[in-house]
Design a protein around this motif. Structure first.
Motif, PDB file in Angstrom:
ATOM      1  N   GLY A  36      18.363   6.007  -6.296  1.00 33.93           N
ATOM      2  CA  GLY A  36      18.750   6.431  -4.955  1.00 33.93           C
ATOM      3  C   GLY A  36      19.504   7.733  -4.882  1.00 33.93           C
ATOM      4  N   GLU A  37      19.679   8.409  -6.022  1.00 35.53           N
ATOM      5  CA  GLU A  37      20.589   9.561  -6.061  1.00 35.53           C
ATOM      6  C   GLU A  37      20.161  10.713  -5.156  1.00 35.53           C
ATOM      7  OE1 GLU A  37      20.852  10.785 -10.109  1.00 35.53           O
ATOM      8  OE2 GLU A  37      18.721  11.252 -10.287  1.00 35.53           O
ATOM      9  N   ASP A  38      18.871  10.841  -4.875  1.00 37.49           N
ATOM     10  CA  ASP A  38      18.403  11.952  -4.039  1.00 37.49           C
ATOM     11  C   ASP A  38      18.333  11.597  -2.552  1.00 37.49           C
ATOM     12  OD1 ASP A  38      18.105  13.583  -6.261  1.00 37.49           O
ATOM     13  OD2 ASP A  38      16.058  12.874  -6.641  1.00 37.49           O
ATOM     14  N   ALA A  39      18.656  10.352  -2.218  1.00 32.10           N
ATOM     15  CA  ALA A  39      18.529   9.918  -0.821  1.00 32.10           C
ATOM     16  C   ALA A  39      19.772  10.295  -0.020  1.00 32.10           C
ATOM     17  CB  ALA A  39      18.315   8.405  -0.768  1.00 32.10           C
ATOM     18  N   GLU A  40      19.566  10.968   1.105  1.00 30.96           N
ATOM     19  CA  GLU A  40      20.690  11.240   2.018  1.00 30.96           C
ATOM     20  C   GLU A  40      20.965  10.029   2.891  1.00 30.96           C
ATOM     21  OE1 GLU A  40      20.531  14.849   4.248  1.00 30.96           O
ATOM     22  OE2 GLU A  40      19.965  16.054   2.502  1.00 30.96           O
ATOM     23  N   GLU A  41      19.894   9.351   3.285  1.00 34.21           N
ATOM     24  CA  GLU A  41      20.005   8.143   4.105  1.00 34.21           C
ATOM     25  C   GLU A  41      19.416   6.979   3.301  1.00 34.21           C
ATOM     26  OE1 GLU A  41      21.024   7.945   7.435  1.00 34.21           O
ATOM     27  OE2 GLU A  41      21.415  10.088   7.733  1.00 34.21           O
ATOM     28  N   ILE A  42      20.063   5.834   3.366  1.00 40.38           N
ATOM     29  CA  ILE A  42      19.587   4.670   2.624  1.00 40.38           C
ATOM     30  C   ILE A  42      19.241   3.564   3.610  1.00 40.38           C
ATOM     31  CG2 ILE A  42      20.189   2.899   0.917  1.00 40.38           C
ATOM     32  CD1 ILE A  42      21.997   5.052  -0.392  1.00 40.38           C
ATOM     33  N   GLY A  43      17.940   3.322   3.729  1.00 40.28           N
ATOM     34  CA  GLY A  43      17.447   2.250   4.579  1.00 40.28           C
ATOM     35  C   GLY A  43      17.014   1.069   3.734  1.00 40.28           C
ATOM     36  N   VAL A  44      16.314   0.137   4.370  1.00 35.32           N
ATOM     37  CA  VAL A  44      15.872  -1.075   3.661  1.00 35.32           C
ATOM     38  C   VAL A  44      14.988  -0.706   2.472  1.00 35.32           C
ATOM     39  CG1 VAL A  44      14.664  -3.277   3.873  1.00 35.32           C
ATOM     40  CG2 VAL A  44      15.979  -2.416   5.797  1.00 35.32           C
ATOM     41  N   ALA A  45      14.048   0.215   2.683  1.00 35.59           N
ATOM     42  CA  ALA A  45      13.112   0.579   1.612  1.00 35.59           C
ATOM     43  C   ALA A  45      13.836   1.223   0.434  1.00 35.59           C
ATOM     44  CB  ALA A  45      12.033   1.515   2.146  1.00 35.59           C
ATOM     45  N   GLU A  46      14.798   2.087   0.745  1.00 34.23           N
ATOM     46  CA  GLU A  46      15.544   2.764  -0.328  1.00 34.23           C
ATOM     47  C   GLU A  46      16.399   1.775  -1.111  1.00 34.23           C
ATOM     48  OE1 GLU A  46      14.120   5.683   2.421  1.00 34.23           O
ATOM     49  OE2 GLU A  46      15.390   3.957   2.837  1.00 34.23           O
ATOM     50  N   LEU A  47      17.073   0.882  -0.387  1.00 29.58           N
ATOM     51  CA  LEU A  47      17.913  -0.105  -1.069  1.00 29.58           C
ATOM     52  C   LEU A  47      17.058  -1.047  -1.912  1.00 29.58           C
ATOM     53  CD1 LEU A  47      20.861  -1.035  -1.417  1.00 29.58           C
ATOM     54  CD2 LEU A  47      20.441  -2.701   0.420  1.00 29.58           C
ATOM     55  N   ALA A  48      15.902  -1.433  -1.392  1.00 34.10           N
ATOM     56  CA  ALA A  48      14.988  -2.286  -2.160  1.00 34.10           C
ATOM     57  C   ALA A  48      14.547  -1.590  -3.444  1.00 34.10           C
ATOM     58  CB  ALA A  48      13.772  -2.655  -1.303  1.00 34.10           C
ATOM     59  N   ALA A  49      14.215  -0.310  -3.338  1.00 35.54           N
ATOM     60  CA  ALA A  49      13.784   0.446  -4.520  1.00 35.54           C
ATOM     61  C   ALA A  49      14.927   0.587  -5.524  1.00 35.54           C
ATOM     62  CB  ALA A  49      13.281   1.831  -4.096  1.00 35.54           C
ATOM     63  N   MET A  50      16.142   0.749  -5.024  1.00 30.64           N
ATOM     64  CA  MET A  50      17.298   0.864  -5.908  1.00 30.64           C
ATOM     65  C   MET A  50      17.538  -0.439  -6.671  1.00 30.64           C
ATOM     66  SD  MET A  50      19.830   3.019  -3.379  1.00 30.64           S
ATOM     67  CE  MET A  50      21.298   2.832  -4.413  1.00 30.64           C
ATOM     68  N   LEU A  51      17.524  -1.554  -5.942  1.00 31.80           N
ATOM     69  CA  LEU A  51      17.744  -2.846  -6.591  1.00 31.80           C
ATOM     70  C   LEU A  51      16.611  -3.182  -7.558  1.00 31.80           C
ATOM     71  CD1 LEU A  51      19.177  -4.924  -3.627  1.00 31.80           C
ATOM     72  CD2 LEU A  51      20.294  -4.598  -5.835  1.00 31.80           C
ATOM     73  N   GLU A  52      15.393  -2.802  -7.168  1.00 26.85           N
ATOM     74  CA  GLU A  52      14.249  -3.067  -8.049  1.00 26.85           C
ATOM     75  C   GLU A  52      14.390  -2.277  -9.361  1.00 26.85           C
ATOM     76  OE1 GLU A  52       9.467  -3.610  -7.667  1.00 26.85           O
ATOM     77  OE2 GLU A  52      10.345  -1.951  -6.549  1.00 26.85           O
ATOM     78  N   ASN A  53      14.862  -1.033  -9.265  1.00 22.63           N
ATOM     79  CA  ASN A  53      15.042  -0.240 -10.478  1.00 22.63           C
ATOM     80  C   ASN A  53      16.191  -0.793 -11.327  1.00 22.63           C
ATOM     81  OD1 ASN A  53      14.004   2.084 -11.957  1.00 22.63           O
ATOM     82  ND2 ASN A  53      16.049   2.945 -11.690  1.00 22.63           N
ATOM     83  N   GLY A  54      17.228  -1.315 -10.670  1.00 25.25           N
ATOM     84  CA  GLY A  54      18.297  -1.968 -11.406  1.00 25.25           C
ATOM     85  C   GLY A  54      17.791  -3.165 -12.192  1.00 25.25           C
ATOM     86  N   LEU A  55      16.939  -3.969 -11.549  1.00 24.39           N
ATOM     87  CA  LEU A  55      16.331  -5.129 -12.224  1.00 24.39           C
ATOM     88  C   LEU A  55      15.449  -4.681 -13.382  1.00 24.39           C
ATOM     89  CD1 LEU A  55      15.704  -8.185 -12.353  1.00 24.39           C
ATOM     90  CD2 LEU A  55      13.926  -7.792 -10.622  1.00 24.39           C
ATOM     91  N   LYS A  56      14.692  -3.604 -13.174  1.00 24.80           N
ATOM     92  CA  LYS A  56      13.816  -3.084 -14.237  1.00 24.80           C
ATOM     93  C   LYS A  56      14.642  -2.611 -15.435  1.00 24.80           C
ATOM     94  CE  LYS A  56      10.907   0.894 -15.233  1.00 24.80           C
ATOM     95  NZ  LYS A  56      11.957   1.460 -16.106  1.00 24.80           N
ATOM     96  N   GLU A  57      15.722  -1.885 -15.161  1.00 27.10           N
ATOM     97  CA  GLU A  57      16.586  -1.411 -16.251  1.00 27.10           C
ATOM     98  C   GLU A  57      17.194  -2.590 -17.015  1.00 27.10           C
ATOM     99  OE1 GLU A  57      17.146   1.684 -17.384  1.00 27.10           O
ATOM    100  OE2 GLU A  57      15.712   2.504 -15.939  1.00 27.10           O
ATOM    101  N   LEU A  58      17.552  -3.647 -16.302  1.00 28.32           N
ATOM    102  CA  LEU A  58      18.069  -4.848 -16.960  1.00 28.32           C
ATOM    103  C   LEU A  58      17.007  -5.462 -17.862  1.00 28.32           C
ATOM    104  CD1 LEU A  58      19.949  -7.289 -17.389  1.00 28.32           C
ATOM    105  CD2 LEU A  58      19.025  -8.238 -15.269  1.00 28.32           C
TER     106      LEU A  58
END
Length: 212
Positions: free
Chosen positions: A95-117
């Protein structure tokens, strides 16, 4: 409102900190039933270190996640430090390049966190770990993004999915960590990581709702 500004995210991080601090003793109790009982203490140490260092600084949501993840990864010891470090730094990276964080951005962030785990731990849903909390939360947010659901409604659904995932670990046999040595005796108790993950996701959602 369908988004919050990344730049306004400091309050969300501080709410996550308070969630862990308020539940330090409870997490220790949960962990003490089938683990070594230090989960609450370790998590509280890491989140409180973050608060001490950054409470007077300005930071974005993703910067805060990265700094918190770095502290957990490097400074709290045990297995959960690297696990949460990877999740939070993975979220920040997505999410580092996002100025605004909506549902899609937050979902992508959490999904990448799960992937890294899951790059460092092979745990899947059903193995009595925090994956049982995080994975359903990711699924619900992704579905909400695809259907264009209201942000607040999506976050309430994510909280419910995280809580149901946490509760599901009670009837599971542990496959990872110290509690895995107990076999069937690990059944009947919540997983400590799934419990702390639910606390963090709930506080994050509540913090975002306050910004919307």
């Amino acid at each position: 409102m369908g988004t919050f500004k990344n730049a306004d995210g400091k309050s969300v991080l501080l709410k996550m900190v308070k969630g862990i601090q308020d539940n330090k003793a409870y997490l220790g109790e949960v962990d003490g039933l089938i683990g070594d009982g230090d989960h609450g203490m370790n998590m509280n140490k890491g989140f409180s270190l973050f608060e001490e260092r950054f409470k007077d600084e300005d930071f974005t949501f993703t910067e805060g996640l990265d700094d918190l993840g770095t502290i957990l990864f490097n400074e709290i010891g045990g297995s959960m430090g690297p696990i949460y470090g990877n999740i939070l730094m993975g979220m920040a990276e997505a999410g580092e390049d996002a100025e605004e964080i909506g549902v899609a951005e937050l979902a992508a962030m959490l999904e990448n966190g799960l992937k890294e785990l899951q790059d460092i731990v092979e745990a899947q849903v059903g193995d009595k770990t925090l994956v049982d909390t995080l994975s359903p939360a990711v699924d619900v947010l992704k579905a909400a993004a695809e259907s264009g659901k209201d942000y607040k409604e999506a976050l309430e659904e994510m909280k419910a999915a995280a809580a149901a995932g946490r509760d599901s670990t009670k009837d599971m046999v542990a496959k990872f960590g110290r509690s895995s040595r107990l076999g069937e005796r690990s059944r009947g108790v919540l997983d400590a990581g799934a419990t702390s993950c639910c606390i963090i996701l709930t506080a994050m959602a509540d913090g975002i709702i306050e910004l919307l």
